[in-house]
Design a protein around this motif. Structure first.
Motif, PDB file in Angstrom:
ATOM      1  N   GLY A  56       0.785  -1.238   0.000  1.00 59.71           N
ATOM      2  CA  GLY A  56       0.000   0.000   0.000  1.00 59.71           C
ATOM      3  C   GLY A  56       0.807   1.273   0.000  1.00 59.71           C
ATOM      4  O   GLY A  56       0.263   2.339   0.340  1.00 59.71           O
ATOM      5  N   LEU A  57       2.095   1.218  -0.397  1.00 58.86           N
ATOM      6  CA  LEU A  57       2.912   2.423  -0.359  1.00 58.86           C
ATOM      7  C   LEU A  57       2.360   3.513  -1.272  1.00 58.86           C
ATOM      8  O   LEU A  57       2.276   4.684  -0.881  1.00 58.86           O
ATOM      9  N   ASP A  58       1.970   3.138  -2.479  1.00 59.77           N
ATOM     10  CA  ASP A  58       1.454   4.138  -3.410  1.00 59.77           C
ATOM     11  C   ASP A  58       0.170   4.776  -2.900  1.00 59.77           C
ATOM     12  O   ASP A  58      -0.069   5.975  -3.093  1.00 59.77           O
ATOM     13  N   GLN A  59      -0.656   3.997  -2.212  1.00 62.77           N
ATOM     14  CA  GLN A  59      -1.909   4.558  -1.684  1.00 62.77           C
ATOM     15  C   GLN A  59      -1.628   5.565  -0.579  1.00 62.77           C
ATOM     16  O   GLN A  59      -2.328   6.581  -0.464  1.00 62.77           O
ATOM     17  N   LEU A  60      -0.607   5.313   0.224  1.00 67.19           N
ATOM     18  CA  LEU A  60      -0.219   6.291   1.243  1.00 67.19           C
ATOM     19  C   LEU A  60       0.136   7.630   0.612  1.00 67.19           C
ATOM     20  O   LEU A  60      -0.252   8.695   1.112  1.00 67.19           O
ATOM     21  N   VAL A  61       0.866   7.575  -0.502  1.00 70.71           N
ATOM     22  CA  VAL A  61       1.272   8.807  -1.188  1.00 70.71           C
ATOM     23  C   VAL A  61       0.060   9.489  -1.812  1.00 70.71           C
ATOM     24  O   VAL A  61      -0.117  10.712  -1.678  1.00 70.71           O
ATOM     25  N   VAL A  62      -0.782   8.720  -2.484  1.00 75.36           N
ATOM     26  CA  VAL A  62      -1.986   9.288  -3.102  1.00 75.36           C
ATOM     27  C   VAL A  62      -2.877   9.936  -2.053  1.00 75.36           C
ATOM     28  O   VAL A  62      -3.405  11.039  -2.249  1.00 75.36           O
ATOM     29  N   ASP A  63      -3.022   9.291  -0.901  1.00 80.47           N
ATOM     30  CA  ASP A  63      -3.875   9.833   0.160  1.00 80.47           C
ATOM     31  C   ASP A  63      -3.303  11.126   0.729  1.00 80.47           C
ATOM     32  O   ASP A  63      -4.020  12.127   0.870  1.00 80.47           O
ATOM     33  N   GLN A  64      -2.016  11.117   1.083  1.00 85.19           N
ATOM     34  CA  GLN A  64      -1.456  12.297   1.746  1.00 85.19           C
ATOM     35  C   GLN A  64      -1.341  13.485   0.799  1.00 85.19           C
ATOM     36  O   GLN A  64      -1.596  14.622   1.206  1.00 85.19           O
ATOM     37  N   LEU A  65      -0.972  13.226  -0.455  1.00 87.92           N
ATOM     38  CA  LEU A  65      -0.792  14.332  -1.400  1.00 87.92           C
ATOM     39  C   LEU A  65      -2.078  14.658  -2.166  1.00 87.92           C
ATOM     40  O   LEU A  65      -2.062  15.480  -3.083  1.00 87.92           O
ATOM     41  N   ARG A  66      -3.170  13.997  -1.794  1.00 86.97           N
ATOM     42  CA  ARG A  66      -4.498  14.283  -2.350  1.00 86.97           C
ATOM     43  C   ARG A  66      -4.499  14.189  -3.876  1.00 86.97           C
ATOM     44  O   ARG A  66      -4.876  15.125  -4.584  1.00 86.97           O
ATOM     45  N   LEU A  67      -4.074  13.035  -4.348  1.00 81.87           N
ATOM     46  CA  LEU A  67      -3.983  12.816  -5.783  1.00 81.87           C
ATOM     47  C   LEU A  67      -5.116  11.932  -6.308  1.00 81.87           C
ATOM     48  O   LEU A  67      -5.062  11.435  -7.430  1.00 81.87           O
ATOM     49  N   HIS A  68      -6.181  11.765  -5.524  1.00 82.57           N
ATOM     50  CA  HIS A  68      -7.252  10.835  -5.872  1.00 82.57           C
ATOM     51  C   HIS A  68      -7.908  11.159  -7.206  1.00 82.57           C
ATOM     52  O   HIS A  68      -8.259  10.251  -7.974  1.00 82.57           O
ATOM     53  N   ASP A  69      -8.078  12.436  -7.507  1.00 82.10           N
ATOM     54  CA  ASP A  69      -8.777  12.815  -8.737  1.00 82.10           C
ATOM     55  C   ASP A  69      -7.997  12.423  -9.989  1.00 82.10           C
ATOM     56  O   ASP A  69      -8.575  12.249 -11.064  1.00 82.10           O
ATOM     57  N   LYS A  70      -6.677  12.298  -9.866  1.00 79.65           N
ATOM     58  CA  LYS A  70      -5.843  11.985 -11.025  1.00 79.65           C
ATOM     59  C   LYS A  70      -5.412  10.527 -11.081  1.00 79.65           C
ATOM     60  O   LYS A  70      -4.975  10.049 -12.128  1.00 79.65           O
ATOM     61  N   ALA A  71      -5.530   9.826  -9.980  1.00 81.88           N
ATOM     62  CA  ALA A  71      -4.995   8.463  -9.904  1.00 81.88           C
ATOM     63  C   ALA A  71      -6.085   7.421 -10.100  1.00 81.88           C
ATOM     64  O   ALA A  71      -7.175   7.526  -9.530  1.00 81.88           O
ATOM     65  N   HIS A  72      -5.797   6.418 -10.913  1.00 82.49           N
ATOM     66  CA  HIS A  72      -6.699   5.279 -11.060  1.00 82.49           C
ATOM     67  C   HIS A  72      -6.007   4.048 -10.486  1.00 82.49           C
ATOM     68  O   HIS A  72      -4.829   4.107 -10.114  1.00 82.49           O
ATOM     69  N   PRO A  73      -6.684   2.915 -10.381  1.00 83.82           N
ATOM     70  CA  PRO A  73      -6.030   1.709  -9.848  1.00 83.82           C
ATOM     71  C   PRO A  73      -4.770   1.355 -10.647  1.00 83.82           C
ATOM     72  O   PRO A  73      -4.704   1.547 -11.866  1.00 83.82           O
ATOM     73  N   ALA A  74      -3.780   0.853  -9.947  1.00 88.38           N
ATOM     74  CA  ALA A  74      -2.485   0.569 -10.580  1.00 88.38           C
ATOM     75  C   ALA A  74      -2.585  -0.583 -11.569  1.00 88.38           C
ATOM     76  O   ALA A  74      -3.166  -1.624 -11.266  1.00 88.38           O
ATOM     77  N   ASP A  75      -2.028  -0.367 -12.749  1.00 89.61           N
ATOM     78  CA  ASP A  75      -1.912  -1.424 -13.754  1.00 89.61           C
ATOM     79  C   ASP A  75      -0.433  -1.781 -13.873  1.00 89.61           C
ATOM     80  O   ASP A  75       0.329  -1.119 -14.568  1.00 89.61           O
ATOM     81  N   LEU A  76      -0.031  -2.828 -13.163  1.00 87.09           N
ATOM     82  CA  LEU A  76       1.369  -3.242 -13.143  1.00 87.09           C
ATOM     83  C   LEU A  76       1.632  -4.422 -14.077  1.00 87.09           C
ATOM     84  O   LEU A  76       2.628  -5.133 -13.939  1.00 87.09           O
ATOM     85  N   SER A  77       0.745  -4.618 -15.060  1.00 83.79           N
ATOM     86  CA  SER A  77       0.879  -5.773 -15.952  1.00 83.79           C
ATOM     87  C   SER A  77       2.195  -5.738 -16.734  1.00 83.79           C
ATOM     88  O   SER A  77       2.801  -6.786 -16.989  1.00 83.79           O
ATOM     89  N   ALA A  78       2.651  -4.535 -17.117  1.00 84.11           N
ATOM     90  CA  ALA A  78       3.914  -4.443 -17.866  1.00 84.11           C
ATOM     91  C   ALA A  78       5.079  -4.911 -17.005  1.00 84.11           C
ATOM     92  O   ALA A  78       5.993  -5.593 -17.498  1.00 84.11           O
ATOM     93  N   TRP A  79       5.053  -4.561 -15.715  1.00 88.66           N
ATOM     94  CA  TRP A  79       6.125  -4.999 -14.821  1.00 88.66           C
ATOM     95  C   TRP A  79       6.007  -6.491 -14.526  1.00 88.66           C
ATOM     96  O   TRP A  79       7.023  -7.195 -14.413  1.00 88.66           O
ATOM     97  N   ASP A  80       4.785  -6.983 -14.419  1.00 81.61           N
ATOM     98  CA  ASP A  80       4.604  -8.420 -14.228  1.00 81.61           C
ATOM     99  C   ASP A  80       5.157  -9.198 -15.425  1.00 81.61           C
ATOM    100  O   ASP A  80       5.745 -10.277 -15.267  1.00 81.61           O
ATOM    101  N   ALA A  81       4.976  -8.640 -16.629  1.00 82.70           N
ATOM    102  CA  ALA A  81       5.487  -9.305 -17.839  1.00 82.70           C
ATOM    103  C   ALA A  81       7.011  -9.321 -17.838  1.00 82.70           C
ATOM    104  O   ALA A  81       7.637 -10.308 -18.259  1.00 82.70           O
ATOM    105  N   VAL A  82       7.626  -8.236 -17.363  1.00 82.44           N
ATOM    106  CA  VAL A  82       9.085  -8.183 -17.276  1.00 82.44           C
ATOM    107  C   VAL A  82       9.591  -9.259 -16.315  1.00 82.44           C
ATOM    108  O   VAL A  82      10.546  -9.989 -16.614  1.00 82.44           O
TER     109      VAL A  82
END
Length: 555
Positions: A260-286
């Motif tokens: 949940g590290l990214d969610q901590l950052v999104v919450d504290q810096l109030r980035l909810h309006d710009k952030a959607h759920p993480a798509d890490l499929s490219a990193w999973d493929a790597v």
């Protein structure tokens, strides 16, 4: 007056206890997750040394000098940043104490401070804040890594500047992540949290309270230790993140996201309006391609600094990326160029599937690189020369195919009868007149730096690899192919496969495939544009050639 909320939200990454804990990789991995959530992310490094940049620093001390599009010579952490995020960085993203003081002194000399006493606070810290704003403007979030460890006297102005930024802008526009060590004591059979407690205490003594703790350890943090760290550092338990040693750095984004590290950052810096759920499929493929290879090759890297592999960090990563694109594990065999001179190329290169000769400066080991090129030509071993590796190949071909005895680079032999490589200022292509350089010429005075376009000759191996006629690569070198020898070397079988857009500089050379299956060298540094998600055409082609060589040797 500018509102604090008009500034880019910032996350500052500091380190404690010991250096080399991986702040750069941790910061880049977090940036990758935030980018996977749709955020426009940039990164920057604040280095506390007094050098203006690392351009003249020894690779043994500093490691690789990473070059950006605009020609800035920067810290190798910028390489990590660009391999993890899609943002192309510039000199603005690499700030040193030397740059800061240089700018402040220049202002003082101009009279910008109106005769006032120039001090660390506010003048130096104001300059640091100005540089941070300049590098991060226009992004959804900026991640700023501070070099060194808390307690280093050199880092204090940077830490003071970010402390001020937090006060000026508030917790929703500036947050702190502190990376620290939780060592495992084998004799006691337990993790020890005291170093982390002391590190945070040191940070708090200068006015910085971390919002997130990233705890580097060999094993995951048990709940008890996590609670203990949270209690003694005044950090919420959910913000105590376990950063364990992983066997693959490209697993780190998924590992941190799971906590949940990214969610901590999104919450504290109030980035909810710009952030959607993480798509890490490219990193999973790597990771999938890395974990389940279908083939493997062994590549020799013949260099001058192999005892300090960080000097070739981007080269090593680019080779692995080239393998990832075809599910091939790339095993690296590091060979000191001087050992080739003493023991011979045949003995040291036995059993490898390809050889890469990377960049470098100075005459030490150069003859070993020339011998490596000669051996690869004679045996059909795939050869990839980068920068100095191209120059070594040119010298080899000049001596052993064109019959130019004593051919060399003027970097290594000022009196060579055949200066096939030299400074641009040592000859004029229009007149053919040699103009010898001054003995006291500045080390960076003739350096060709940054992203430059080149035109590739159709029908060549380079053209087949790139698939287009005009490409751009980053450069970092002083010496060039001597145009006076173009015709002579081409007659001996050298193929000039790419030149600068004005036709004045040789950018790539190769041998015809009728003569050698894969022999290519470039003056630029393509490793700087390779990423794990897309690779680079030259490295992909080189690894493919190594696979074909291996398959042929096994039949």
């Amino acid at each position: 007056m500018t509102s604090p909320h008009s500034h880019t939200p910032l996350l500052f990454v500091t380190g404690g206890v010991v250096s080399s804990l991986g702040k750069g990789i941790a910061a880049a991995s977090l940036a990758a997750i935030l980018e996977a959530r749709g955020l426009k992310v940039t990164m920057m490094k604040l280095d506390p040394y007094l050098n203006v940049d690392p351009g003249t620093m020894s690779p043994f001390q500093h490691g690789e000098v990473y070059v950006t599009d605009d020609g800035a010579e920067t810290d190798l952490d910028l390489g990590h940043y660009e391999r993890f995020v899609n943002t192309r960085l510039s000199g603005r993203n690499s700030i040193t104490t030397g740059k800061i003081y240089e700018a402040v002194i220049r202002k003082e000399r101009r009279g910008d401070y109106l005769g006032g006493t120039v001090q660390v606070i506010p003048h130096v810290t104001d300059q640091i804040k100005h540089c941070i704003d300049a590098a991060t403007a226009g992004f959804d979030v900026g991640i700023v890594e501070i070099g060194g460890t808390v307690g280093d006297i050199e880092s204090l102005p940077f830490l003071e500047a970010i402390r001020q930024l937090r006060i000026e802008r508030g917790a929703d526009r500036a947050m702190f992540m502190h990376l620290t060590l939780v060592p495992y004591i084998a004799a006691a059979g337990e993790l020890k949290t005291k170093p982390t407690q002391h590190s945070v205490k040191e940070l708090r003594s200068i006015g910085i309270q971390p919002d997130v703790l990233m705890c580097r350890s060999e094993k995951p943090l048990p709940d008890g230790e996590r609670r203990k760290i949270a209690l003694f550092t005044n950090v919420p338990e959910k913000a105590v993140i376990s950063a364990i040693d992983l066997d693959n750095i490209y697993k780190i984004p998924r590992w941190l996201h799971a906590q949940g590290l990214d969610q901590l950052v999104v919450d504290q810096l109030r980035l909810h309006d710009k952030a959607h759920p993480a798509d890490l499929s490219a990193w999973d493929a790597v990771v999938e391609a890395s974990e389940h290879p279908e083939d493997e090759v062994t590549i020799a890297v013949v260099g001058k600094y192999v005892d300090h592999k960080d000097a070739y960090k981007s080269v090593a990563e680019a080779l692995k990326h080239g393998g990832l694109r075809q599910r091939t594990r790339v095993n690296l065999r590091w060979i000191e160029a001087g050992d080739i001179e003493r023991e011979g190329a045949a003995a040291l290169l036995a059993g490898v599937d390809g050889v890469l000769v990377p960049g470098g400066f100075g005459d030490r080991g150069f003859e070993g690189k020339v011998l490596t090129s000669q051996h690869a030509r004679a045996t059909g071993l795939p050869y990839f020369g980068i920068c100095y590796g191209m120059q070594a190949a040119v010298v080899d071909i000049a001596r052993h195919k064109a019959g130019l005895a004593g051919a060399n680079s003027t970097e290594n032999d000022r009196n060579t009868p055949h200066p096939v490589i030299g400074l641009i200022t040592e000859w004029r292509t229009q007149t053919g007149q040699v103009e010898r350089r001054s003995e006291d010429s500045d080390l960076g005075g003739t350096m060709r730096l940054g992203l430059q376009e080149q035109r590739i000759r159709p029908g060549t191996l380079a053209y087949r690899l790139y698939g287009k006629e005009v490409v751009a690569e980053r450069h970092r070198h002083r010496y060039e192919f001597n145009n006076r020898y173009r015709t002579q070397l081409e007659a001996a079988g050298l193929v000039i496969s790419a030149k600068s857009m004005d036709d004045q500089l040789v950018e790539m050379i190769e041998l015809a495939q009728s003569e050698h299956p894969w022999f290519l060298a470039c003056q630029a540094h393509p490793e700087f544009l390779s990423t794990p998600r897309s690779g680079h055409p030259l490295f992909i082609g080189f690894i493919r050639a190594a696979r074909e060589r291996r398959a042929a040797q096994q039949t």
